[in-house]
Design an enzyme around this catalytic site. Structure first.
Site, PDB file in Angstrom:
ATOM      1  N   GLY A   1       0.868  -1.175   0.000  1.00 19.40           N
ATOM      2  CA  GLY A   1       0.000   0.000   0.000  1.00 19.40           C
ATOM      3  C   GLY A   1       0.904   1.225   0.000  1.00 19.40           C
ATOM      4  O   GLY A   1       1.792   1.352   0.852  1.00 19.40           O
ATOM      5  N   ALA A   2       0.680   2.110  -0.973  1.00 20.70           N
ATOM      6  CA  ALA A   2       1.608   3.231  -1.161  1.00 20.70           C
ATOM      7  C   ALA A   2       1.840   4.034   0.122  1.00 20.70           C
ATOM      8  O   ALA A   2       2.998   4.263   0.511  1.00 20.70           O
ATOM      9  CB  ALA A   2       1.111   4.117  -2.305  1.00 20.70           C
TER      10      ALA A   2
ATOM     11  N   ARG B   1      10.788  -0.884  -3.824  1.00 20.25           N
ATOM     12  CA  ARG B   1       9.721  -1.077  -4.826  1.00 20.25           C
ATOM     13  C   ARG B   1       9.710   0.141  -5.747  1.00 20.25           C
ATOM     14  O   ARG B   1       9.917   1.260  -5.293  1.00 20.25           O
ATOM     15  CB  ARG B   1       8.336  -1.291  -4.179  1.00 20.25           C
ATOM     16  CG  ARG B   1       8.267  -2.666  -3.490  1.00 20.25           C
ATOM     17  CD  ARG B   1       6.850  -3.068  -3.155  1.00 20.25           C
ATOM     18  NE  ARG B   1       6.101  -3.464  -4.334  1.00 20.25           N
ATOM     19  CZ  ARG B   1       4.780  -3.642  -4.325  1.00 20.25           C
ATOM     20  NH1 ARG B   1       4.096  -3.443  -3.205  1.00 20.25           N
ATOM     21  NH2 ARG B   1       4.139  -4.003  -5.428  1.00 20.25           N
TER      22      ARG B   1
ATOM     23  N   ASP C   1      -0.907   4.320  -6.641  1.00 17.12           N
ATOM     24  CA  ASP C   1       0.502   4.247  -6.266  1.00 17.12           C
ATOM     25  C   ASP C   1       1.267   5.465  -6.751  1.00 17.12           C
ATOM     26  O   ASP C   1       2.272   5.847  -6.161  1.00 17.12           O
ATOM     27  CB  ASP C   1       1.120   2.954  -6.791  1.00 17.12           C
ATOM     28  CG  ASP C   1       0.538   1.770  -6.034  1.00 17.12           C
ATOM     29  OD1 ASP C   1      -0.580   1.345  -6.362  1.00 17.12           O
ATOM     30  OD2 ASP C   1       1.176   1.329  -5.059  1.00 17.12           O
TER      31      ASP C   1
ATOM     32  N   LYS D   1      -2.784  -0.761  -8.816  1.00 17.00           N
ATOM     33  CA  LYS D   1      -2.745  -2.228  -8.899  1.00 17.00           C
ATOM     34  C   LYS D   1      -3.268  -2.737 -10.246  1.00 17.00           C
ATOM     35  O   LYS D   1      -4.268  -2.239 -10.762  1.00 17.00           O
ATOM     36  CB  LYS D   1      -3.601  -2.781  -7.754  1.00 17.00           C
ATOM     37  CG  LYS D   1      -3.628  -4.290  -7.608  1.00 17.00           C
ATOM     38  CD  LYS D   1      -2.260  -4.917  -7.462  1.00 17.00           C
ATOM     39  CE  LYS D   1      -1.424  -4.220  -6.413  1.00 17.00           C
ATOM     40  NZ  LYS D   1       0.039  -4.472  -6.597  1.00 17.00           N
TER      41      LYS D   1
END
Lengths: 348, 348
Positions: B49-50, B91, B239, B250
Site C-alpha cells: 500500500g503506497a 519497490r 501508487d 494495482k
C-alpha cells in the site's frame, strides 16, 4: 496429436471422461454408466466447454438403452425422456446441451426403432455423429479464421476452448492451433480466467502439448498489455450466441471485449453454429448460472478469504454484439449487423 | 476500532509490522531492527500500500541511528544516505516511498543535529509526523468524498486501500468507511484482485471487522455486475498519479476504469497529495514493476498451472486520466482538466 481425449464412448455402455477438475496435476479418466452420473459430472465440471458438454449429454442418453438391453421399448423411451430433462438441467447457460438433446430426441420419434437394441444403436450412431461433426466443425472454424491472423500475431485468449472444451480440436483455441499449424508465428496471452482458472490450468496445459508459445496473465492485465506490448486480436469461444449477436461466455469476457474495443483490438468469437440460438432474441434472455461460493473462496485446497466471506459468483457474462468484430463459424464469418447476417447464415 | 496496526515504532529501535502475506489466516507481527530488513519486507510485501510503505521507509531510516547511538554522526549520515538508496529501491512504482525518503532526507541537512541521539530523535519525530499526518489525511479524503456517495450505494473497490495499506484508516476504503460511519447504506463489491488477492484476503478481512456489508467477486465480473445489478461508483487508491492525472495503481485498475466509463459509472481515485507526482508528466513515465511468476502460478501453497508455465506478471497498470471522474485528495476534489487543476492544487 495430444495424448488426451476429453470424452469417449466405451462398449457395452460407458462414457469415459477426462476429469478436468484434476488437471493439470493429474490425468484421471472417470467411467460413467448412468445418465444421472453423467449429468452430475457436467454440473460438477468434470467436463466443461459448450461443445463438449453437448456431446457428453448425447452419450449420456445412450446409457439408458445400453444398460437395459432386455427392457421394454416403451419404458426405455419414458426413461429417455426423463434423462433428456435431467441432462438438460445439468447446466443452464450453454445452448449446445439443449441442441444436442433435441437432436438426440428426434431419434426417439422414429417408429421403426421398435426394439431396445435398435434404439441403442441409432442413438449411439447419432451421438458419434455429433462428436465427429464437432471435430470437423472446429477445423472449419480454424480455416475460416486464417485471414484474420497476421503472420506474427499476439493473441489474447480467455477461458479454455481447446481439445478439452470440445471433442478434440477446439473453437477459439482451434483457430490458434490452425494458425500455428499453418506456420504463423502466434504468441498467446492466456487469461488465467478466474475463478476456475481454465486458462491457467487447462489452456496452459494444452498449449504446452501443442508447442505454441504463450504466457499466462491475470485477467486484470489484458488492458495493460494491449496498451504497452501491443495485441493483435482477442479470440474467445461462447456458450450461447443470441439472434442479435449478443454472446454469453465465461465471466470476464465482457470486460475483455470492452477493453479490446477501447484499444482498437479486434475481438472475435469462435462458434459452431450449434452455439447460436436463434430462439433467444438477445443476451437479456440468457440465463446466467450462479456457481458455488467456494470457487472464489478457495483455489484447490487453499483458502483465500477469511471464514464467512460472502461471495457473488456469476459463471458467465453477456458481451453485447457491438463489441464483437465478427463471429467465426464453420459455415463462414458473420459480420455486423448480426441480426440480418445471422438470419442469412441459417437460411442460406 | 479494528484490532490491528499495519506498522508501529518500538523503542529503542524496532519497526513492527503486521505480516500481510499471512492474512487472513494468521495475524503475525514481525519486528525489524535494520533498514535492510525493512527494505526486504517492503519488497516481499510484508507491508504494502503506497502510504504504508512510505511510512515503513521513514521508520526504516530511523533504525540507522537508533542502533548505533554511540557512533559518529558523519558515519551515521553516510549510512543513512545508503539506506535512503536501498529503501528507495525496494519497490519502484509507488511515489510515496520516494516522497517520504525525501522528506526524511531533509532532516539530514540540518547542521544543528550534530550528535547521533539528536539525529535519531529528530528523524523519529519526523517519521511519527508522517504517520500521524497520514491518518489525518485519510480522514479528510473520506470527508471530501461524502458528497459523491449516494445514501444507498453499491461500490466496486479494487485491491486493498484500508488500514492495512496506510497507517490506520485508509484512502479508497477510508471513503467507504466514512460513508458507512455517517450512516449511509454502502454495499461493497470487492474485486479479489489477482494475483496477490489483496481484495479477497485483506479488504474482506477489514470489512468484516468494520461491519460493512460486501461480497467478493472475481476481477472479471465487475462489468457484468455493472450491467446487471447496477453499480453507483468505483473507488480505488493509487501508487502514483502523474501531473496530467494518469494514475498507476494495482493491475486490473485500468480494465475496471474502462468498463466503468463504458457503463457510465463514476470512477474516483482516492489519493493523499503525497501520491501525486508533479515531476512525472504522464503515465508513460511511470515505471511498472514486474513481479515474480509464482504470484500467478501459485495461490498459497497450491500450484495452479502446469510445471514450467511461463507467466507475465506486471504488478500495476496506468489508467489514463480520461477515465477518471475525479481525484479525491485531503486538500479537496480535483476534476478534469487535471493538468491545470493539479497545478492549482499545489500552488493554492
Amino acid at each position: 496429436m495430444p495424448a488426451f481425449k476429453s470424452i469417449e464412448w466405451g462398449e457395452p455402455g460407458t462414457v469415459r471422461m477426462l476429469d478436468q477438475r484434476l488437471l493439470p496435476h493429474q490425468t484421471v479418466y472417470n467411467d460413467y454408466t448412468t445418465y444421472q452420473e453423467v449429468a452430475a459430472a457436467i454440473t460438477d465440471m468434470v467436463i466443461r466447454g459448450a461443445p463438449a458438454i453437448g456431446v457428453a449429454a448425447a452419450y449420456g442418453l445412450v446409457l439408458v438403452p445400453a444398460n437395459s438391453m432386455d427392457g421394454q421399448v416403451k419404458e426405455i423411451k419414458a426413461e429417455l425422456l426423463k434423462a433428456v430433462k435431467v441432462l438438460g438441467d445439468s447446466r443452464p447457460t450453454a445452448v449446445n446441451l439443449v441442441w444436442a438433446l433435441k437432436r438426440m430426441g428426434k431419434v426417439l420419434e422414429r417408429p421403426e426403432l421398435d426394439t431396445v437394441p435398435k434404439l441403442k444403436d441409432t442413438l449411439l450412431s447419432e451421438a458419434h455423429a455429433i462428436a465427429r461433426e464437432d471435430a470437423e466443425i472446429n477445423r472449419s472454424i480454424g480455416r475460416n479464421a486464417l485471414p484474420f491472423i497476421p503472420e506474427k500475431a499476439t493473441i489474447i485468449h480467455h477461458c479454455n476452448t481447446g481439445g478439452l472444451a470440445t471433442v478434440e480440436y477446439g473453437t477459439a483455441l482451434g483457430i490458434i492451433r490452425t494458425a500455428h499449424e499453418c506456420g504463423k508465428q502466434v504468441f498467446v496471452l492466456v487469461d488465467e480466467t478466474r475463478p476456475r482458472l481454465q486458462g491457467g490450468r487447462l489452456t496452459a496445459w494444452e498449449l504446452l502439448q501443442y508447442g505454441i508459445p504463450f504466457k499466462v496473465i491475470v485477467d486484470g492485465a489484458s488492458g495493460h498489455l494491449m496498451r504497452t506490448m501491443g495485441v493483435d486480436l482477442c479470440v474467445v469461444g461462447a456458450d450461447r450466441v443470441a439472434a442479435n449477436g449478443d454472446t454469453a461466455n465465461k465471466i470476464g469476457t465482457y470486460n475483455l471485449a470492452v477493453v479490446a474495443h477501447e484499444n482498437g483490438v479486434p475481438f472475435y468469437v469462435a462458434v459452431p453454429t450449434t452455439t447460436i440460438d436463434m430462439d433467444t432474441p438477445s443476451g437479456d434472455q440468457i440465463k446466467i448460472e450462479e456457481r458455488p461460493e467456494n470457487e472464489v473462496t478457495h483455489v484447490g485446497t487453499w483458502q483465500i478469504t477469511p471464514d464467512d466471506t460472502p461471495v457473488l459468483n456469476p459463471a458467465f457474462d453477456v458481451t453485447p454484439a457491438e463489441y464483437i468484430t465478427a463471429l467465426i463459424t464453420e459455415k463462414g464469418v458473420v459480420y455486423p449487423p448480426f441480426i440480418e447476417n445471422l438470419k442469412k447464415l441459417f437460411t442460406s
